[in-house]
Design a protein around this motif. Structure first.
Motif, short mmCIF file in Angstrom:
data_model
loop_
_atom_site.label_atom_id
_atom_site.label_comp_id
_atom_site.label_asym_id
_atom_site.label_seq_id
_atom_site.Cartn_x
_atom_site.Cartn_y
_atom_site.Cartn_z
N PRO A 185 -26.03 -4.31 71.35
CA PRO A 185 -26.14 -2.86 71.48
C PRO A 185 -25.89 -2.12 70.17
N ALA A 186 -26.38 -0.89 70.12
CA ALA A 186 -26.14 -0.02 68.97
C ALA A 186 -26.14 1.43 69.44
N ARG A 187 -25.16 2.19 68.95
CA ARG A 187 -25.09 3.62 69.26
C ARG A 187 -24.67 4.35 68.00
N VAL A 188 -25.28 5.51 67.75
CA VAL A 188 -24.96 6.29 66.55
C VAL A 188 -24.48 7.67 66.96
N GLU A 189 -23.35 8.09 66.37
CA GLU A 189 -22.85 9.44 66.51
C GLU A 189 -22.83 10.10 65.14
N ILE A 190 -23.18 11.38 65.11
CA ILE A 190 -23.09 12.17 63.89
C ILE A 190 -22.29 13.42 64.22
N ASN A 191 -21.20 13.62 63.48
CA ASN A 191 -20.28 14.75 63.72
C ASN A 191 -19.86 14.82 65.18
N ALA A 242 -29.28 13.71 58.63
CA ALA A 242 -27.96 14.30 58.56
C ALA A 242 -27.75 14.91 57.17
N PRO A 243 -26.97 15.98 57.09
CA PRO A 243 -26.76 16.64 55.79
C PRO A 243 -25.57 16.05 55.03
N VAL A 244 -25.46 16.44 53.78
CA VAL A 244 -24.27 16.10 53.00
C VAL A 244 -23.04 16.63 53.74
N GLY A 245 -22.01 15.81 53.82
CA GLY A 245 -20.79 16.19 54.52
C GLY A 245 -20.72 15.67 55.94
N ALA A 246 -21.83 15.20 56.47
CA ALA A 246 -21.85 14.70 57.84
C ALA A 246 -21.02 13.42 57.95
N GLU A 247 -20.34 13.27 59.09
CA GLU A 247 -19.59 12.07 59.38
C GLU A 247 -20.28 11.32 60.52
N SER A 248 -20.38 10.03 60.38
CA SER A 248 -21.14 9.24 61.36
C SER A 248 -20.39 7.97 61.72
N ALA A 250 -21.41 4.25 63.65
CA ALA A 250 -22.34 3.34 64.31
C ALA A 250 -21.51 2.35 65.11
N ASP A 251 -21.73 2.35 66.41
CA ASP A 251 -20.94 1.53 67.33
C ASP A 251 -21.81 0.41 67.89
N PHE A 252 -21.42 -0.82 67.61
CA PHE A 252 -22.18 -1.99 68.07
C PHE A 252 -21.46 -2.73 69.18
N GLY A 253 -20.67 -2.00 69.98
CA GLY A 253 -19.98 -2.59 71.11
C GLY A 253 -19.04 -3.69 70.69
N PRO A 254 -19.18 -4.89 71.26
CA PRO A 254 -18.25 -5.98 70.95
C PRO A 254 -18.33 -6.47 69.52
N PHE A 255 -19.33 -6.02 68.76
CA PHE A 255 -19.52 -6.50 67.39
C PHE A 255 -18.96 -5.54 66.35
N GLY A 256 -18.31 -4.46 66.80
CA GLY A 256 -17.60 -3.60 65.86
C GLY A 256 -18.25 -2.26 65.62
N THR A 257 -17.57 -1.44 64.86
CA THR A 257 -18.04 -0.10 64.49
C THR A 257 -18.01 0.05 62.98
N ILE A 258 -18.84 0.97 62.50
CA ILE A 258 -18.88 1.29 61.07
C ILE A 258 -18.84 2.81 60.95
N ALA A 259 -17.87 3.32 60.19
CA ALA A 259 -17.72 4.76 60.00
C ALA A 259 -18.09 5.12 58.56
N LEU A 260 -18.71 6.29 58.40
CA LEU A 260 -19.13 6.71 57.07
C LEU A 260 -19.18 8.24 56.97
N ARG A 261 -19.24 8.69 55.74
CA ARG A 261 -19.40 10.11 55.44
C ARG A 261 -20.46 10.24 54.36
N LEU A 262 -21.40 11.15 54.52
CA LEU A 262 -22.44 11.35 53.51
C LEU A 262 -21.92 12.30 52.43
N VAL A 263 -22.09 11.91 51.19
CA VAL A 263 -21.65 12.73 50.05
C VAL A 263 -22.82 12.93 49.10
N ALA A 264 -22.77 13.97 48.31
CA ALA A 264 -23.86 14.29 47.38
C ALA A 264 -23.89 13.28 46.24
N ALA A 265 -25.05 12.67 46.01
CA ALA A 265 -25.19 11.71 44.92
C ALA A 265 -24.86 12.35 43.58
#
Length: 275
Positions: A185-191, A242-248, A250-265
């Motif tokens: 599975p995969a699920r994505v949340e933004i803000n 998603a814009p700069v500053g967005a927090e996201s 990604a939830d892969f259920g039993p295989f873990g989650t990954i959290a990130l924040r978008l920043v301006a290059a």
């Protein structure tokens, strides 16, 4: 031929310059390549000039409306070594994107290769699986200095490194070959808002079909796949802008989650310059 070469040079130089500066460009720089072959020629020149090594490849689906013109269902672009990050539990990755350009978060299933496929071996799901060292969950950051990169279609996307600007490699999926695609599975949340939910089954043919495509493309282009390369097999839940500053997350259920924040290059580059 000279005019085509001039355009390849102009397009690749413009995208490289914008990426180096962390900025945005308003319009496609030059004449949009008429074919995928021309677009990959732009990409190849840019790769040769980029100050980093290719350590992986992203694969994306071409929207149905562009497939007849492109002659393909998928496309690919390079992922560079300094833009690949290994996820540690509890960490939040700050991922650079081009402010004023295009930016999106994509939940992906990512192969790590143990070798390339010998030229004399036919490309099948089984032979492709044979060169895989491991399968991981991950997040691709799709970003380009050109905001309209997807609107113009695959020739535009391929021309600018496949619209890639980073990859987070998450936990390994043990026993992946024995698992059903819909059990990944995969699920994505933004803000805090859910923007997509699916599984590896949403990737046409599954991740191995994407890898087969890449092997065949690399053979046609004379590109060598090698041990340690990562292959990001396609946006399982979709391309989530998603814009700069967005927090996201990604939830892969039993295989873990990954959290990130978008920043301006541009801000990241400025900090490095002043350090």
């Amino acid at each position: 031929m000279a005019a085509v070469s001039d355009n390849i040079r102009a397009v690749s130089d413009a995208f490289i310059s914008a990426r180096v500066q962390g900025g945005a460009i308003k319009n496609f720089p030059g004449v949009l390549p008429a074919t995928l072959d021309d677009a990959y020629a732009v990409q190849a020149r840019a790769i040769s000039l980029w100050a980093d090594n290719v350590a992986g490849w992203k694969i994306g689906m071409i929207p149905p409306g562009f497939r007849k013109q492109a002659g393909s269902e998928r496309l690919a672009g390079p992922i560079f070594a300094r833009q690949i990050f290994t996820h540690e539990p509890g960490s939040v990755h700050e991922m650079p994107v081009f402010e004023g350009g295009f930016a999106a978060v994509e939940a992906e299933f990512v192969f790590r290769l143990k070798s390339g496929l010998a030229e004399n071996v036919p490309v099948t799901a089984d032979s492709a699986a044979g060169i895989v060292d491991s399968l991981h969950v991950g997040v691709e950051i799709a970003s380009s200095p050109f905001a309209g990169i997807n609107d113009l279609g695959p020739m535009s996307v391929v021309s600018d490194f496949g619209n890639n600007n980073g990859l987070i490699v998450g936990p390994q999926i043990g026993g992946w070959q024995g698992r059903a695609l819909d059990a990944l599975p995969a699920r994505v949340e933004i803000n805090g808002e859910r923007v997509g939910e699916a599984s590896a089954a949403a990737i046409p043919g599954g991740p191995l079909a994407a890898l087969c495509f890449l092997i065949e493309l690399c053979r046609a282009r004379g590109v060598e796949l090698k041990a340690g390369d990562y292959v990001s097999t396609g946006a399982a839940t979709g391309v989530h802008e998603a814009p700069v500053g967005a927090e996201s997350v990604a939830d892969f259920g039993p295989f873990g989650t990954i959290a990130l924040r978008l920043v301006a290059a541009s801000s990241v580059l400025a900090q490095k310059a002043s350090a």
